[in-house]
Write a protein that holds these residues in place. Structure first.
Motif, PDB file in Angstrom:
ATOM      1  N   TYR A 178      -4.623  -0.270  -0.604  1.00 34.41           N
ATOM      2  CA  TYR A 178      -4.173  -1.360  -1.484  1.00 34.41           C
ATOM      3  C   TYR A 178      -4.179  -2.689  -0.721  1.00 34.41           C
ATOM      4  N   GLN A 179      -3.640  -2.650   0.482  1.00 37.76           N
ATOM      5  CA  GLN A 179      -3.537  -3.882   1.254  1.00 37.76           C
ATOM      6  C   GLN A 179      -4.913  -4.445   1.612  1.00 37.76           C
ATOM      7  N   ALA A 180      -5.875  -3.540   1.772  1.00 38.69           N
ATOM      8  CA  ALA A 180      -7.218  -3.973   2.185  1.00 38.69           C
ATOM      9  C   ALA A 180      -7.893  -4.832   1.138  1.00 38.69           C
ATOM     10  N   CYS A 181      -7.531  -4.648  -0.136  1.00 37.63           N
ATOM     11  CA  CYS A 181      -8.233  -5.477  -1.131  1.00 37.63           C
ATOM     12  C   CYS A 181      -7.314  -6.416  -1.893  1.00 37.63           C
ATOM     13  N   ALA A 182      -6.018  -6.401  -1.606  1.00 36.48           N
ATOM     14  CA  ALA A 182      -5.107  -7.276  -2.352  1.00 36.48           C
ATOM     15  C   ALA A 182      -5.072  -8.681  -1.756  1.00 36.48           C
ATOM     16  N   ASP A 183      -5.048  -9.678  -2.639  1.00 38.05           N
ATOM     17  CA  ASP A 183      -4.817 -11.051  -2.171  1.00 38.05           C
ATOM     18  C   ASP A 183      -3.332 -11.283  -1.934  1.00 38.05           C
ATOM     19  N   PHE A 184      -2.490 -10.677  -2.786  1.00 37.19           N
ATOM     20  CA  PHE A 184      -1.053 -10.698  -2.542  1.00 37.19           C
ATOM     21  C   PHE A 184      -0.389  -9.547  -3.281  1.00 37.19           C
ATOM     22  N   THR A 185       0.859  -9.268  -2.875  1.00 35.58           N
ATOM     23  CA  THR A 185       1.617  -8.134  -3.427  1.00 35.58           C
ATOM     24  C   THR A 185       2.874  -8.652  -4.119  1.00 35.58           C
ATOM     25  N   ILE A 186       3.177  -8.059  -5.282  1.00 34.52           N
ATOM     26  CA  ILE A 186       4.426  -8.369  -5.965  1.00 34.52           C
ATOM     27  C   ILE A 186       5.307  -7.115  -5.918  1.00 34.52           C
ATOM     28  N   GLU A 187       6.524  -7.274  -5.405  1.00 39.27           N
ATOM     29  CA  GLU A 187       7.480  -6.162  -5.386  1.00 39.27           C
ATOM     30  C   GLU A 187       8.140  -6.108  -6.761  1.00 39.27           C
ATOM     31  N   THR A 188       7.921  -5.036  -7.486  1.00 36.17           N
ATOM     32  CA  THR A 188       8.322  -5.008  -8.899  1.00 36.17           C
ATOM     33  C   THR A 188       9.631  -4.276  -9.168  1.00 36.17           C
ATOM     34  N   ASN A 189      10.231  -3.704  -8.135  1.00 34.11           N
ATOM     35  CA  ASN A 189      11.397  -2.841  -8.342  1.00 34.11           C
ATOM     36  C   ASN A 189      12.473  -3.425  -9.248  1.00 34.11           C
ATOM     37  N   GLN A 190      12.836  -4.677  -8.949  1.00 33.35           N
ATOM     38  CA  GLN A 190      13.964  -5.289  -9.662  1.00 33.35           C
ATOM     39  C   GLN A 190      13.485  -6.114 -10.858  1.00 33.35           C
ATOM     40  N   LEU A 191      12.215  -6.081 -11.153  1.00 34.44           N
ATOM     41  CA  LEU A 191      11.668  -7.002 -12.152  1.00 34.44           C
ATOM     42  C   LEU A 191      11.277  -6.292 -13.445  1.00 34.44           C
ATOM     43  N   THR A 192      11.450  -6.994 -14.562  1.00 31.50           N
ATOM     44  CA  THR A 192      10.894  -6.517 -15.824  1.00 31.50           C
ATOM     45  C   THR A 192       9.391  -6.833 -15.811  1.00 31.50           C
ATOM     46  N   PRO A 193       8.605  -6.219 -16.697  1.00 29.77           N
ATOM     47  CA  PRO A 193       7.182  -6.565 -16.757  1.00 29.77           C
ATOM     48  C   PRO A 193       6.955  -8.060 -16.978  1.00 29.77           C
ATOM     49  N   LEU A 194       7.808  -8.693 -17.820  1.00 35.04           N
ATOM     50  CA  LEU A 194       7.656 -10.137 -18.050  1.00 35.04           C
ATOM     51  C   LEU A 194       7.898 -10.919 -16.759  1.00 35.04           C
ATOM     52  N   GLU A 195       8.882 -10.495 -15.994  1.00 35.86           N
ATOM     53  CA  GLU A 195       9.163 -11.180 -14.731  1.00 35.86           C
ATOM     54  C   GLU A 195       8.031 -10.965 -13.720  1.00 35.86           C
TER      55      GLU A 195
END
Ligand code: S3P
Length: 170
Positions: free
Chosen positions: A138-155
């Motif tokens: 995942y890291q090899a092709c991602a431009d950036f990562t979003i940590e989604t644990n605490q977030l709703t899909p809208l967030e």
């Protein structure tokens, strides 16, 4: 494509791509749904017919077909595992966003989903191992990562917009 979402099963790729697609009036392409449409088989049926290697071969073919289409692409959780798939994602020159959640949150979200053959039999420890084994891909092709644990899909969608500085429409 204008945007590509990658990440483990249950990370929110499909839901978030739909939210962004609606908001920006962009077509949304879900790689798994495209595979099902093209083969006429469900994901579990494809795995049952030829195992993971068979599924990955189809997944690669379909990815190569759709990568140049306009819109937002939600990949499958295992799409970045193949080097040739990572090369296709990179060569698209659009932002590749990695959505991430902890194993506990992933387990809570996907449970024993029978539509996900690789996750169906895994407990939280098994999911954590599989996630860890995939992290580098995942890291090899991602431009950036979003940590989604605490977030709703809208967030999550808003976090992507903020990173991309997309114009927010009323
Ligand atoms: C897979 C994830 C699934 C689907 C297939 C394999 C994986 O997609 O492509 O079951 O290897 O992680 P989702 O991430 O949309 O569940």
């Amino acid at each position: 494509m204008e945007l590509i979402l990658i990440g483990f099963m249950g990370s929110g790729k499909t839901t978030v791509s739909q939210l962004l697609g609606q908001k920006y009036h962009l077509p949304v392409l879900d790689l798994d749904a495209e595979i099902v449409a093209q083969t006429g088989q469900s994901i579990p049926e494809i795995f049952a017919a030829g195992g993971e290697a068979h599924f990955r071969a189809i997944e690669h073919q379909v990815l190569a077909q759709v990568i140049d289409q306009p819109g937002i692409l939600a990949t499958g959780g295992g799409t970045p595992l193949r080097e040739d798939n990572r090369a296709l994602l990179k060569a698209s020159h659009v932002p590749v966003v990695h959505l991430r959640a902890t194993a506990a949150e992933t387990k809570r979200r996907i449970g024993h989903d029978q539509n996900r053959p690789l996750a169906a039999k895994l407990d939280q420890t098994g999911l954590a191992k599989l996630k860890a084994a995939r992290h580098a891909a995942y890291q090899a092709c991602a431009d950036f990562t979003i940590e989604t644990n605490q977030l709703t899909p809208l967030e999550v969608a808003q976090a992507i917009e903020a990173r991309l500085s997309l114009t927010v429409q009323p």
